[in-house]
Enzyme design. Structure first.
Site, PDB file in Angstrom:
ATOM      1  CG  LEU A  16      -2.154  -0.869   1.429  1.00  0.00           C
ATOM      2  CD1 LEU A  16      -2.586  -1.282   2.923  1.00  0.00           C
ATOM      3  CD2 LEU A  16      -2.613  -1.232   0.329  1.00  0.00           C
ATOM      4  CE  LYS A  65      10.879  -4.790   6.285  1.00  0.00           C
ATOM      5  NZ  LYS A  65       9.915  -4.370   7.718  1.00  0.00           N
ATOM      6  N   GLY A 126       6.019 -12.942  20.974  1.00  0.00           N
ATOM      7  CA  GLY A 126       6.425 -13.169  19.411  1.00  0.00           C
ATOM      8  C   GLY A 126       8.417 -12.329  19.560  1.00  0.00           C
ATOM      9  CB  ALA A 130       7.816  -7.127  12.957  1.00  0.00           C
TER      10      ALA A 130
END
Ligand code: ATR
Length: 272
Positions: A16, A65, A126, A130
């Site tokens: 997006l 990344k 987690g 990220a």
């Protein structure tokens, strides 16, 4: 000449970011465009040499990344510590790498709940890429303590090791997912960063009983109220999805490229 920006990833069709950045360029009357560039892992080094000549800057998404880091000339300390670059700025042929993902999450949390990360005890659920980027950023932003809960404890330990390296004064703790201590009342902010509930119908088993009601809870998953958020809400916590993470990481990238304030309202509108 019109400046060119974009996003590189594999795949990248779903991104997006073009809508968001092209709307921002238009709003500020900047002569620039932002496109999608699918780049396979094998082609990354060669494509980076091409982009060095043709793009003024770009975003980096999965799976590049980490792999892009050795191809960058100057890596920002937060990106270095997070071992992740999602934004490249091309300054006269020299490539500068930054990580704006954690910053995006930080701003999203601060806005959603009207709080400051400074002095807070943050629990990440987690230990993927990220979470790693966010934990480093939160520590850098003045969090008092960072705890990481994960199914695989070794991965959580790797995340807190990175945090300790960049911010040695921040208190760090690790817990196994299915064996939380009874008292978790020191936690102020919970960030859900596992991939379990990305698929509808799946539910992460997580015990909220030891947490205080005043704790706030954000899920990195966006556009849907996850079972995790539902349970947190039932426990009395304020909850929010990760919608604004993408917005604010993009706003920060935009500011690094243009050195102008990002038109956040226009960018948010473009994402809806
Ligand atoms: P990222 O895209 O952020 O890099 P990732 O590396 O795929 O994500 O990590 C996904 C996270 O979801 C990890 O914390 C993973 O836990 P493990 O480190 O133990 O693998 C977590 N995760 C995925 N499936 C899970 C499951 N069924 N139960 C618990 N945690 C799970």
């Amino acid at each position: 000449m019109s400046r060119r920006y974009g996003i590189i990833g594999w795949p990248v069709e779903h991104s997006l970011s073009p809508a968001m950045h092209n709307a921002a360029f238009a709003a500020l009357k900047i002569d620039a465009c932002y496109d999608r560039y699918p780049v396979s892992p094998d082609d990354l080094p060669e494509q980076v040499s091409v982009f060095r000549e043709s793009l003024s800057g770009w975003n980096v998404t999965v799976p590049h990344k980490q792999a892009i880091i050795p191809l960058i000339d100057v890596v920002d300390p937060v990106a270095e510590a997070a071992h992740s670059v999602n934004t490249v700025v091309n300054r006269d042929g020299l490539l500068y790498g930054y990580s704006t993902d954690g910053y995006g999450l930080q701003l999203a949390v601060e806005e959603a709940f009207g709080i400051d990360i400074k002095g807070k005890h943050v629990l990440f659920v987690g230990a993927g890429g990220a979470v790693q980027a966010a934990a480093v950023q939160f520590a850098e932003a003045g969090a008092l303590a960072i705890s990481v809960v994960n199914r695989t404890v070794e991965k959580a330990e790797a995340v807190v090791a990175r945090v300790s390296k960049i911010a040695p004064d921040v208190e760090v703790k690790v817990f196994p997912l299915n064996d939380l201590p009874a008292d978790m009342s020191s936690i102020d902010i919970i960030i859900q960063g596992t991939s379990v509930e990305l698929k509808e119908g799946r539910e992460l088993s997580f015990d909220f009983s030891g947490f205080k009601r005043e704790c706030v809870c954000m899920d990195m998953i966006y556009n849907r109220k996850t079972p995790f958020l539902n349970k947190a809400g039932k426990h009395g916590m304020r909850i929010a999805g990760g919608e604004d993470m993408l917005l604010y990481q993009g706003a920060k990238s935009f500011e690094l490229w243009t050195e102008q304030n990002a038109p956040v309202a226009v960018m948010r509108q473009a994402l809806t």
